[in-house]
Design an enzyme around this catalytic site. Sequence first.
Site, PDB file in Angstrom:
ATOM      1  CE  LYS A 285      -7.354  -2.337   6.785  1.00  0.00           C
ATOM      2  NZ  LYS A 285      -7.441  -0.856   6.767  1.00  0.00           N
TER       3      LYS A 285
ATOM      4  CD  GLU B 262      -8.823  -0.856   0.782  1.00  0.00           C
ATOM      5  OE1 GLU B 262      -7.841  -1.053   0.029  1.00  0.00           O
ATOM      6  OE2 GLU B 262      -8.742  -0.946   2.012  1.00  0.00           O
TER       7      GLU B 262
ATOM      8  CG  ASP C 222      -7.735   2.328   0.613  1.00  0.00           C
ATOM      9  OD1 ASP C 222      -8.892   2.794   0.698  1.00  0.00           O
ATOM     10  OD2 ASP C 222      -7.137   1.802   1.576  1.00  0.00           O
TER      11      ASP C 222
ATOM     12  CE  LYS D  27      -3.919   3.861   2.140  1.00  0.00           C
ATOM     13  NZ  LYS D  27      -5.135   3.275   2.732  1.00  0.00           N
TER      14      LYS D  27
ATOM     15  CB  SER E 266      -0.881  -0.028   1.257  1.00  0.00           C
ATOM     16  OG  SER E 266      -1.637   1.160   1.356  1.00  0.00           O
TER      17      SER E 266
ATOM     18  N   GLY F 244      -4.128  -4.255   6.130  1.00  0.00           N
ATOM     19  CA  GLY F 244      -3.066  -3.966   7.093  1.00  0.00           C
ATOM     20  C   GLY F 244      -3.319  -2.633   7.763  1.00  0.00           C
TER      21      GLY F 244
ATOM     22  CG  ASP G 242     -10.443  -0.804   5.071  1.00  0.00           C
ATOM     23  OD1 ASP G 242     -10.748  -1.220   6.199  1.00  0.00           O
ATOM     24  OD2 ASP G 242      -9.332  -0.258   4.846  1.00  0.00           O
TER      25      ASP G 242
ATOM     26  CE  LYS H 264      -4.673   0.024   0.393  1.00  0.00           C
ATOM     27  NZ  LYS H 264      -5.368  -0.750   1.459  1.00  0.00           N
TER      28      LYS H 264
HETATM   29  O1  OSB Z   1      -7.075   1.892   4.526  1.00  0.00           O
HETATM   30  O2  OSB Z   1      -6.052   0.065   4.331  1.00  0.00           O
HETATM   31  C1  OSB Z   1      -6.138   1.189   4.829  1.00  0.00           C
HETATM   32  C2  OSB Z   1      -3.007   1.965   6.871  1.00  0.00           C
HETATM   33  C3  OSB Z   1      -3.562   2.573   7.980  1.00  0.00           C
HETATM   34  C4  OSB Z   1      -4.918   2.760   8.034  1.00  0.00           C
HETATM   35  C5  OSB Z   1      -5.728   2.332   6.978  1.00  0.00           C
HETATM   36  C6  OSB Z   1      -5.171   1.689   5.878  1.00  0.00           C
HETATM   37  C7  OSB Z   1      -3.796   1.549   5.809  1.00  0.00           C
HETATM   38  C8  OSB Z   1      -3.108   0.980   4.652  1.00  0.00           C
HETATM   39  C9  OSB Z   1      -1.727   0.423   4.879  1.00  0.00           C
HETATM   40  O3  OSB Z   1      -3.534   1.006   3.533  1.00  0.00           O
HETATM   41  C10 OSB Z   1      -1.721  -1.063   4.964  1.00  0.00           C
HETATM   42  C11 OSB Z   1      -0.389  -1.567   5.486  1.00  0.00           C
HETATM   43  O4  OSB Z   1       0.581  -1.524   4.724  1.00  0.00           O
HETATM   44  O5  OSB Z   1      -0.327  -1.984   6.662  1.00  0.00           O
HETATM   45 MG    MG Z   2      -8.273   0.723   3.218  1.00  0.00          MG
END
Ligand code: OSB
Ligand code: MG
Length: 369
Positions: free
Chosen positions: A262, A213, A188, A163, A135, A290, A238, A161
């Site tokens: 999660k 996402e 995402d 953001k 991510s 994650g 999510d 992925k």
């Molecule tokens: O939206 O998936 C998410 C990290 C912190 C809070 C929300 C998210 C995320 C990530 C990182 O996308 C996922 C990771 O690498 O742990």
């Molecule tokens: Mg997410």
Amino acid sequence: MRIESVSLAVVHLPLVRPFETSFGTMSAREFVLIAVRDGGVTGWGECVADTDPFYSSETTTGAWHVLTKYLVPSVLGRPMTHPREIARLWPPVRGHQMAKAALEMATWDLYARLQRKPLCDVLGGERRPIASGVSIGIQPSPEALVDRVASELADGYQRVKIKIKPGWDVAPVRAIRARYPDLALMVDANAAYRLQDGPALARLDADKLMMIEQPLDYDDLVQHAKLQASLETAICLDESITGPKAAADALDLGACRIINIKPGRMGGFGPSLDVHALATARSVPLWHGGMLESGIGRAHNLHLSTLPGFTLPGDVAASRRYFVPDLIDPPIDVRKDGCIDVPAGAGIGVVPVDARLRAATRHSERFRA
Ligand code: OSB
Ligand code: MG
């Protein structure tokens, strides 16, 4: 099994690099780490709540309050035959899934260690290498983003992925697609869009994304269903999937075609197993999300990822992308083929390094039965 003592610590770990999402920039993780003990055996749990209530309403301070005042006293000294029973001991605390999950998942680790079995066995999974994706946070420019993608792919990761947020969506996706036309790619939004942004998101249909996402707000199930009907690209939820009820509602409404699990967001492994069962029964693809976990939470995530419904690469990447050093040693690493091996041994298979945990601890307390 009887939990004789519970230790809580607020642990502070700086991130290797800041992580920017549509809701803000994180430069460190400060989380509650839990140790539950029965006899000489210790189970570990990591709370995924952040210092700020931006991803969800929970916070580190709030989790500490709910754990110390309500959850820990309700389990101390109570005999249990299986960690599934812990949810029945909770006092009537509404929400606070992340606080509940941390204690519940520590109890699963303790249970597996007492049985001398790996956690994946007692969860009903089967040890296998876990396909891993990354991510990538919002970057200063599309060029900087493409450089980051190149370096992640050099490490072997199987999907990327990124953001997104309004103003940082089509351009970064197109920049990646220009260099990597066949990459397994997804975005995402962390709830940054509104239903009226549908046409802007529909432009991404041309980019053959695996999924979008959480485009809309966490409580926008009906709006997500309307948006999904207007998009070719699959929506993955999510933030909205707070447990089995939300998952069933989302699938009944057609609010998503993919679910990100999660355990921290849903109250632990029990509810996660229920969502896994529901999604597999309906042939809905799953992947493991994650929350920038240390090696403790990361190991929990890897064990859950061994269940058969997790058919897409997860956000469970190598320790060195987050913390150097990690709380655990050796850290979690990614193989050349982009898979991660599930730690061997009883329970989650890893423990914090004493000196590192002590150095990172801001505050701690111990409770006895
Ligand atoms: O939206 O998936 C998410 C990290 C912190 C809070 C929300 C998210 C995320 C990530 C990182 O996308 C996922 C990771 O690498 O742990
Ligand atoms: Mg997410």
